[in-house]
Design a protein around this motif. Sequence first.
Motif, mmCIF file in Angstrom:
data_model
loop_
_atom_site.group_PDB
_atom_site.id
_atom_site.type_symbol
_atom_site.label_atom_id
_atom_site.label_comp_id
_atom_site.label_asym_id
_atom_site.label_seq_id
_atom_site.Cartn_x
_atom_site.Cartn_y
_atom_site.Cartn_z
ATOM 1 N N UNK A 168 33.582 47.126 85.162
ATOM 2 C CA UNK A 168 35.188 47.322 85.224
ATOM 3 C C UNK A 168 35.354 48.898 84.651
ATOM 4 N N UNK A 169 36.162 49.610 85.366
ATOM 5 C CA UNK A 169 36.426 50.900 84.761
ATOM 6 C C UNK A 169 38.059 50.960 84.724
ATOM 7 N N UNK A 170 38.654 52.024 84.236
ATOM 8 C CA UNK A 170 40.048 52.240 84.199
ATOM 9 C C UNK A 170 40.881 51.870 85.600
ATOM 10 N N UNK A 171 40.378 52.252 86.567
ATOM 11 C CA UNK A 171 40.867 51.990 87.899
ATOM 12 C C UNK A 171 40.107 50.984 89.037
ATOM 13 N N UNK A 172 38.949 50.524 88.578
ATOM 14 C CA UNK A 172 38.030 49.955 89.583
ATOM 15 C C UNK A 172 37.498 48.726 88.832
ATOM 16 N N UNK A 173 37.256 47.686 89.916
ATOM 17 C CA UNK A 173 36.384 46.497 89.610
ATOM 18 C C UNK A 173 35.406 46.393 90.559
ATOM 19 N N UNK A 174 34.095 46.225 89.986
ATOM 20 C CA UNK A 174 32.919 45.938 90.752
ATOM 21 C C UNK A 174 32.382 44.548 90.448
ATOM 22 N N UNK A 175 32.201 43.606 91.585
ATOM 23 C CA UNK A 175 31.786 42.558 91.007
ATOM 24 C C UNK A 175 30.727 41.825 91.980
ATOM 25 N N UNK A 176 29.864 41.081 91.245
ATOM 26 C CA UNK A 176 28.837 40.464 92.214
ATOM 27 C C UNK A 176 28.618 39.135 91.590
ATOM 28 N N UNK A 177 28.865 37.897 92.598
ATOM 29 C CA UNK A 177 28.936 36.759 92.418
ATOM 30 C C UNK A 177 27.346 36.336 92.491
ATOM 31 N N UNK A 178 26.912 35.271 91.335
ATOM 32 C CA UNK A 178 25.531 34.910 91.489
ATOM 33 C C UNK A 178 25.382 33.387 91.445
ATOM 34 N N UNK A 179 24.099 32.869 91.966
ATOM 35 C CA UNK A 179 23.949 31.384 92.279
ATOM 36 C C UNK A 179 22.623 30.991 91.847
ATOM 37 N N UNK A 180 22.396 29.832 91.553
ATOM 38 C CA UNK A 180 21.084 29.433 91.045
ATOM 39 C C UNK A 180 20.056 29.885 91.888
ATOM 40 N N UNK A 181 18.734 30.164 91.397
ATOM 41 C CA UNK A 181 17.699 30.473 91.961
ATOM 42 C C UNK A 181 17.662 32.109 92.727
ATOM 43 N N UNK A 182 18.741 32.578 92.565
ATOM 44 C CA UNK A 182 18.909 33.948 92.640
ATOM 45 C C UNK A 182 18.278 35.039 91.534
ATOM 46 N N UNK A 183 18.139 36.229 91.705
ATOM 47 C CA UNK A 183 17.761 36.986 90.551
ATOM 48 C C UNK A 183 18.803 37.482 90.015
ATOM 49 N N UNK A 184 18.927 37.591 88.605
ATOM 50 C CA UNK A 184 20.239 37.924 87.764
ATOM 51 C C UNK A 184 20.137 39.507 87.638
ATOM 52 N N UNK A 185 20.694 39.895 88.628
ATOM 53 C CA UNK A 185 20.651 41.470 88.469
ATOM 54 C C UNK A 185 22.050 42.024 89.574
ATOM 55 N N UNK A 186 22.239 43.166 89.547
ATOM 56 C CA UNK A 186 23.364 43.817 90.303
ATOM 57 C C UNK A 186 23.368 45.299 90.426
ATOM 58 N N UNK A 187 23.825 45.968 91.013
ATOM 59 C CA UNK A 187 23.795 47.326 91.264
ATOM 60 C C UNK A 187 25.082 47.720 92.012
ATOM 61 N N UNK A 188 25.849 48.609 91.046
ATOM 62 C CA UNK A 188 27.111 49.068 91.479
ATOM 63 C C UNK A 188 27.036 50.668 91.561
ATOM 64 N N UNK A 189 28.152 51.322 92.189
ATOM 65 C CA UNK A 189 28.235 52.828 92.127
ATOM 66 C C UNK A 189 28.747 53.102 90.580
ATOM 67 N N UNK A 190 28.319 53.989 90.223
ATOM 68 C CA UNK A 190 28.680 54.428 88.550
ATOM 69 C C UNK A 190 30.021 55.231 88.827
ATOM 70 N N UNK A 191 30.845 54.690 87.867
ATOM 71 C CA UNK A 191 32.125 55.609 87.952
ATOM 72 C C UNK A 191 32.618 55.727 86.410
ATOM 73 N N UNK A 192 31.484 56.124 85.571
ATOM 74 C CA UNK A 192 31.917 56.413 84.047
ATOM 75 C C UNK A 192 32.129 55.239 83.186
ATOM 76 N N UNK A 193 32.667 55.725 82.194
ATOM 77 C CA UNK A 193 32.753 54.771 80.926
ATOM 78 C C UNK A 193 33.648 53.276 81.672
ATOM 79 N N UNK A 194 33.367 52.344 81.012
ATOM 80 C CA UNK A 194 33.838 51.067 81.502
ATOM 81 C C UNK A 194 33.292 49.767 80.660
ATOM 82 N N UNK A 195 33.246 48.734 81.203
ATOM 83 C CA UNK A 195 32.811 47.537 80.511
ATOM 84 C C UNK A 195 32.070 46.587 81.477
ATOM 85 N N UNK A 196 30.886 46.308 80.937
ATOM 86 C CA UNK A 196 29.905 45.375 81.562
ATOM 87 C C UNK A 196 30.229 44.000 81.312
ATOM 88 N N UNK A 197 30.541 43.086 82.245
ATOM 89 C CA UNK A 197 30.649 41.592 81.952
ATOM 90 C C UNK A 197 29.439 40.723 82.327
#
Length: 222
Positions: A168-197
């Motif tokens: 999450x950045x000041x003006x955008x939210x990038x999100x990936x829903x995960x499910x059991x048996x999947x790999x715990x990873x994600x890839x998002x476009x970098x938009x500067x400082x923000x928060x990882x959840x």
Amino acid sequence: MTSYISGASIRALRERAGMTQRHLADRLGITDKAVSKWETDRGLPDITLVEPLACALGVSVAELLSGEQIVNANRAGNLLRAKFYVCPLCGNVIHATGEASISCCGIALPVLEVENAVDGRIPAAPENAAAADPSAHLPRVEVADGEVYLTMEHPMGKDHFISFMAYVTTDQVFFRKLYPEQTADARFPYRGLGIIFAYCNRHGLFACRTPRVQRKSTVRLM
């Protein structure tokens, strides 16, 4: 029958509130026989009664469903703009940019509190990746080629898994829903400082501020 509420929990909460089965039944407009069936796991409350039941017992819906009292010092002091809600019945994830009244499957959802926040503040990413705890609930973050890569060393079984990751950045939210048996990873476009959840279905929501990145950099969040 899939049980989303434990009969033992209902009984314990009722007794803690000093109510008889008949007293609780009267408050809900049902019979004491129905309450008895719930407490002996011979029946479940109708979904429309979950919120009134929690109210009658003096607990939140989350406490009713988990059977545990929730104590969180950050509940009143959390000033994060990004808010996440997870339905305990269907697993639906909802994001809001501020305080909101969110319902799903007929019940009101409490906002997820950031478990590793300190006095309502999200910690910064540690600079020393080697010092990170491999059992932490936040991913390893790598920024390169205009993208942010998130990877986690976390169980992904049916009973214990990462349900989602978000950036999450000041003006955008990038999100990936995960499910059991999947790999715990994600890839998002970098938009500067923000928060990882990252949200663990057992231990809750964890977050960390992204590091300042000028070149390719790898950190492990604690």
